[in-house]
Design a protein around this motif. Structure first.
Motif, PDB file in Angstrom:
ATOM      1  N   ILE A 187      32.685  50.976  33.320  1.00 55.56           N
ATOM      2  CA  ILE A 187      34.349  51.097  33.686  1.00 55.56           C
ATOM      3  C   ILE A 187      34.979  50.800  35.082  1.00 55.56           C
ATOM      4  CG2 ILE A 187      33.970  53.019  31.927  1.00 55.56           C
ATOM      5  CD1 ILE A 187      34.358  55.148  34.199  1.00 55.56           C
ATOM      6  N   ILE A 188      33.937  50.371  35.921  1.00 53.58           N
ATOM      7  CA  ILE A 188      34.483  50.303  37.377  1.00 53.58           C
ATOM      8  C   ILE A 188      35.549  48.917  37.431  1.00 53.58           C
ATOM      9  CG2 ILE A 188      32.636  48.654  38.026  1.00 53.58           C
ATOM     10  CD1 ILE A 188      34.148  51.277  40.229  1.00 53.58           C
ATOM     11  N   THR A 189      35.251  48.014  36.653  1.00 52.46           N
ATOM     12  CA  THR A 189      36.388  46.965  36.682  1.00 52.46           C
ATOM     13  C   THR A 189      37.505  47.417  36.339  1.00 52.46           C
ATOM     14  OG1 THR A 189      34.245  45.611  36.069  1.00 52.46           O
ATOM     15  CG2 THR A 189      36.479  44.608  36.005  1.00 52.46           C
ATOM     16  N   ALA A 190      37.623  48.246  35.336  1.00 47.03           N
ATOM     17  CA  ALA A 190      39.092  48.613  34.755  1.00 47.03           C
ATOM     18  C   ALA A 190      39.741  49.411  35.700  1.00 47.03           C
ATOM     19  CB  ALA A 190      38.724  49.280  33.552  1.00 47.03           C
ATOM     20  N   GLY A 191      38.933  50.387  36.625  1.00 50.08           N
ATOM     21  CA  GLY A 191      39.342  51.399  37.607  1.00 50.08           C
ATOM     22  C   GLY A 191      39.823  50.371  38.882  1.00 50.08           C
ATOM     23  N   VAL A 192      39.018  49.480  39.125  1.00 44.44           N
ATOM     24  CA  VAL A 192      39.421  48.744  40.304  1.00 44.44           C
ATOM     25  C   VAL A 192      40.722  47.799  40.115  1.00 44.44           C
ATOM     26  CG1 VAL A 192      38.904  46.735  41.981  1.00 44.44           C
ATOM     27  CG2 VAL A 192      37.219  48.394  41.405  1.00 44.44           C
ATOM     28  N   LYS A 193      40.869  47.328  38.832  1.00 44.38           N
ATOM     29  CA  LYS A 193      41.864  46.634  38.441  1.00 44.38           C
ATOM     30  C   LYS A 193      43.242  47.356  38.544  1.00 44.38           C
ATOM     31  CE  LYS A 193      44.596  43.046  37.422  1.00 44.38           C
ATOM     32  NZ  LYS A 193      44.854  42.019  38.516  1.00 44.38           N
ATOM     33  N   ILE A 194      43.233  48.828  38.209  1.00 46.56           N
ATOM     34  CA  ILE A 194      44.395  49.655  38.174  1.00 46.56           C
ATOM     35  C   ILE A 194      44.887  49.804  39.620  1.00 46.56           C
ATOM     36  CG2 ILE A 194      45.355  51.985  37.811  1.00 46.56           C
ATOM     37  CD1 ILE A 194      43.197  52.312  35.461  1.00 46.56           C
TER      38      ILE A 194
ATOM     39  N   GLN B  73      36.867  40.225  42.049  1.00 45.07           N
ATOM     40  CA  GLN B  73      36.180  38.835  41.621  1.00 45.07           C
ATOM     41  C   GLN B  73      35.076  38.851  41.357  1.00 45.07           C
ATOM     42  OE1 GLN B  73      38.353  36.607  40.658  1.00 45.07           O
ATOM     43  NE2 GLN B  73      40.162  37.299  41.194  1.00 45.07           N
ATOM     44  N   ASN B  74      34.039  39.582  41.942  1.00 44.31           N
ATOM     45  CA  ASN B  74      32.649  39.700  41.701  1.00 44.31           C
ATOM     46  C   ASN B  74      32.432  40.268  40.622  1.00 44.31           C
ATOM     47  OD1 ASN B  74      32.058  38.098  43.910  1.00 44.31           O
ATOM     48  ND2 ASN B  74      31.558  39.778  45.317  1.00 44.31           N
ATOM     49  N   LEU B  75      33.125  41.459  40.465  1.00 41.59           N
ATOM     50  CA  LEU B  75      32.843  42.266  39.247  1.00 41.59           C
ATOM     51  C   LEU B  75      33.249  41.709  37.660  1.00 41.59           C
ATOM     52  CD1 LEU B  75      34.602  45.756  40.503  1.00 41.59           C
ATOM     53  CD2 LEU B  75      31.970  45.424  39.761  1.00 41.59           C
ATOM     54  N   LYS B  76      34.305  40.758  37.887  1.00 39.15           N
ATOM     55  CA  LYS B  76      34.630  39.981  36.694  1.00 39.15           C
ATOM     56  C   LYS B  76      33.456  39.060  36.117  1.00 39.15           C
ATOM     57  CE  LYS B  76      38.710  38.113  36.521  1.00 39.15           C
ATOM     58  NZ  LYS B  76      40.084  37.525  37.135  1.00 39.15           N
ATOM     59  N   LYS B  77      32.916  38.498  37.199  1.00 40.04           N
ATOM     60  CA  LYS B  77      31.830  37.370  36.661  1.00 40.04           C
ATOM     61  C   LYS B  77      30.497  38.352  36.455  1.00 40.04           C
ATOM     62  CE  LYS B  77      32.292  35.456  40.766  1.00 40.04           C
ATOM     63  NZ  LYS B  77      32.884  34.705  42.004  1.00 40.04           N
ATOM     64  N   MET B  78      30.171  39.264  36.900  1.00 45.60           N
ATOM     65  CA  MET B  78      28.949  40.206  36.770  1.00 45.60           C
ATOM     66  C   MET B  78      28.754  40.631  35.211  1.00 45.60           C
ATOM     67  SD  MET B  78      28.841  41.989  40.193  1.00 45.60           S
ATOM     68  CE  MET B  78      27.076  42.273  40.514  1.00 45.60           C
ATOM     69  N   THR B  79      27.433  40.734  34.867  1.00 45.29           N
ATOM     70  CA  THR B  79      26.961  41.435  33.464  1.00 45.29           C
ATOM     71  C   THR B  79      27.184  42.912  34.108  1.00 45.29           C
ATOM     72  OG1 THR B  79      24.785  40.945  34.125  1.00 45.29           O
ATOM     73  CG2 THR B  79      25.822  39.252  32.722  1.00 45.29           C
ATOM     74  N   LEU B  80      26.761  43.371  33.083  1.00 45.70           N
ATOM     75  CA  LEU B  80      26.736  45.053  33.062  1.00 45.70           C
ATOM     76  C   LEU B  80      25.579  45.450  33.863  1.00 45.70           C
ATOM     77  CD1 LEU B  80      27.631  47.817  32.648  1.00 45.70           C
ATOM     78  CD2 LEU B  80      26.766  47.793  30.345  1.00 45.70           C
ATOM     79  N   SER B  81      24.547  44.618  33.480  1.00 47.76           N
ATOM     80  CA  SER B  81      23.141  45.047  33.951  1.00 47.76           C
ATOM     81  C   SER B  81      23.163  44.591  35.454  1.00 47.76           C
ATOM     82  CB  SER B  81      22.011  44.274  33.243  1.00 47.76           C
ATOM     83  OG  SER B  81      22.128  42.883  33.246  1.00 47.76           O
ATOM     84  N   ASP B  82      24.002  43.564  35.878  1.00 46.27           N
ATOM     85  CA  ASP B  82      24.197  43.390  37.397  1.00 46.27           C
ATOM     86  C   ASP B  82      24.762  44.231  37.979  1.00 46.27           C
ATOM     87  OD1 ASP B  82      22.716  41.113  37.092  1.00 46.27           O
ATOM     88  OD2 ASP B  82      24.372  39.686  36.894  1.00 46.27           O
TER      89      ASP B  82
ATOM     90  N   PRO C   9      29.665  39.417  30.291  1.00 45.67           N
ATOM     91  CA  PRO C   9      30.588  39.552  31.291  1.00 45.67           C
ATOM     92  C   PRO C   9      32.170  39.674  30.427  1.00 45.67           C
ATOM     93  CG  PRO C   9      29.340  37.704  32.409  1.00 45.67           C
ATOM     94  CD  PRO C   9      29.000  37.897  30.756  1.00 45.67           C
ATOM     95  N   ILE C  10      32.914  40.376  31.169  1.00 47.53           N
ATOM     96  CA  ILE C  10      34.297  40.473  30.672  1.00 47.53           C
ATOM     97  C   ILE C  10      35.014  39.053  30.518  1.00 47.53           C
ATOM     98  CG2 ILE C  10      36.496  41.628  31.080  1.00 47.53           C
ATOM     99  CD1 ILE C  10      35.166  43.607  32.391  1.00 47.53           C
ATOM    100  N   SER C  11      35.543  38.839  29.257  1.00 49.55           N
ATOM    101  CA  SER C  11      36.156  37.526  29.208  1.00 49.55           C
ATOM    102  C   SER C  11      37.362  37.521  29.737  1.00 49.55           C
ATOM    103  CB  SER C  11      36.354  37.257  27.588  1.00 49.55           C
ATOM    104  OG  SER C  11      37.252  37.909  27.090  1.00 49.55           O
ATOM    105  N   ASP C  12      37.995  36.332  30.284  1.00 48.14           N
ATOM    106  CA  ASP C  12      39.595  36.181  30.758  1.00 48.14           C
ATOM    107  C   ASP C  12      40.389  36.707  29.991  1.00 48.14           C
ATOM    108  OD1 ASP C  12      38.062  35.087  33.097  1.00 48.14           O
ATOM    109  OD2 ASP C  12      38.702  33.047  32.610  1.00 48.14           O
TER     110      ASP C  12
END
Length: 308
Positions: free
Chosen positions: A268-275, A245-254, A173-176
């Motif tokens: 790429i969804i996490t970046a889109g939602v963060k924008i 919050q959920n996306l940040k914790k999840m692996t790509l396969s999840d 998952p994406i690191s902090d």
């Protein structure tokens, strides 16, 4: 008259086939193919041969679909990745040869105009108040403020869901640390645009583009994507923060198993939602309304006005 409009975006290629009669768009059908013409463009400055081939094949499929559906006119635009790459014109030439379709590479401002036109076309109710239309794409994000009388302000910023992911994200998952670096960069890049918008007394925020429509589908946990259910739906900042919050914790396969999210968009969804989160946070906006009418409908409106 039956019209086809195609948008070759950084992350996906989309086709709208609709009837245009009595100044109205009817019987809309949309098709999408995640083709990633912008893969690596930010880094290398040009579209790879593999991405060119992939997109030419997808465009051919869409061109055939337009013939099959008996479209009398087909209009096609290329956005962020084609604008930014050194070999965008090469794609345009090969596309014409293969499909006989003229791909017009449009600037950020025209992209904004078309998105805004499309949103107004699909909006009900009072259109006299200023709205902010936010279009989060793969390569760029467009900010447009206006009302039925026209556009008051528009700006295209080079932060998009694919571009930010490629630039910052390597962990799963994406690191902090990576998430934080990406967030700081986005905030810094768009801060002066947001400062300008703050003084404009915007009455509502309307979102278009794949990241935002996906967010709505995820929020509604749609098993099958539905234009009707997504159009005019609302996502609150609270809903968005829970999803983020959920996306940040999840692996790509999840992420690929999330209801409402196309698996090919999962990386790429996490970046889109963060924008979107940064925009809502900075402008102190509590909810966003999602429009399924966007630059594809805008392209029909623009060209139909030229014809009439």
């Amino acid at each position: 008259m039956k019209i086809g409009t195609i948008d070759i975006g950084t992350n996906s290629m989309r086709l709208l086939i609709a009837d245009y009669k009595n100044n109205k768009i009817e019987n809309r059908k949309k098709y999408i193919n995640i083709t990633r013409i912008g893969q690596g463009v930010d880094d290398k400055g040009y579209i790879t041969e593999e991405a060119l081939e992939r997109n030419l094949n997808a465009l051919k499929e869409f061109a055939d679909k337009c013939i099959e559906e008996k479209c009398e006119k087909v209009y096609c635009m290329g956005t962020s990745a084609l604008r930014d790459s050194k070999n965008g014109q090469d794609f345009v030439n090969r596309a014409k040869e293969l499909t006989n379709i003229d791909v017009k590479i449009i600037c950020g401002e025209e992209e904004s105009n078309l998105g805004f036109m499309g949103v107004l076309e699909g909006a009900g109710g009072d259109k006299s108040n200023y709205i902010l239309v936010l279009d989060i794409g793969g390569g760029s994000t467009e900010f447009i403020v206006g009302n039925e009388d026209g556009i008051k302000f528009c700006k295209s910023e080079n932060v998009g869901a694919l571009r930010m992911t490629e630039k910052f994200i390597t962990t799963d998952p994406i690191s902090d640390e990576e998430f934080s670096k990406m967030s700081v960069f986005i905030e810094k890049t768009i801060s002066s645009t947001l400062d300008k918008i703050k003084g404009m007394h915007v009455s509502k925020l309307v979102g278009i583009g794949g990241a935002i429509t996906s967010l709505s589908a995820m929020n509604q946990q749609l098993e099958v994507y539905s234009m009707e259910k997504v159009h005019n739906s609302v996502v609150t900042k609270k809903d968005l923060e829970k999803i983020l919050q959920n996306l940040k914790k999840m692996t790509l396969s999840d992420k690929k198993t999330i209801k409402g999210l196309q698996p090919k968009r999962a990386d790429i969804i996490t970046a889109g939602v963060k924008i979107l989160h940064i925009v809502m946070e900075k402008l102190e906006i509590e909810k966003i309304m999602i429009s399924e009418y966007d630059n594809l409908e805008g392209l029909i409106c623009q060209n139909s006005k030229k014809m009439s």
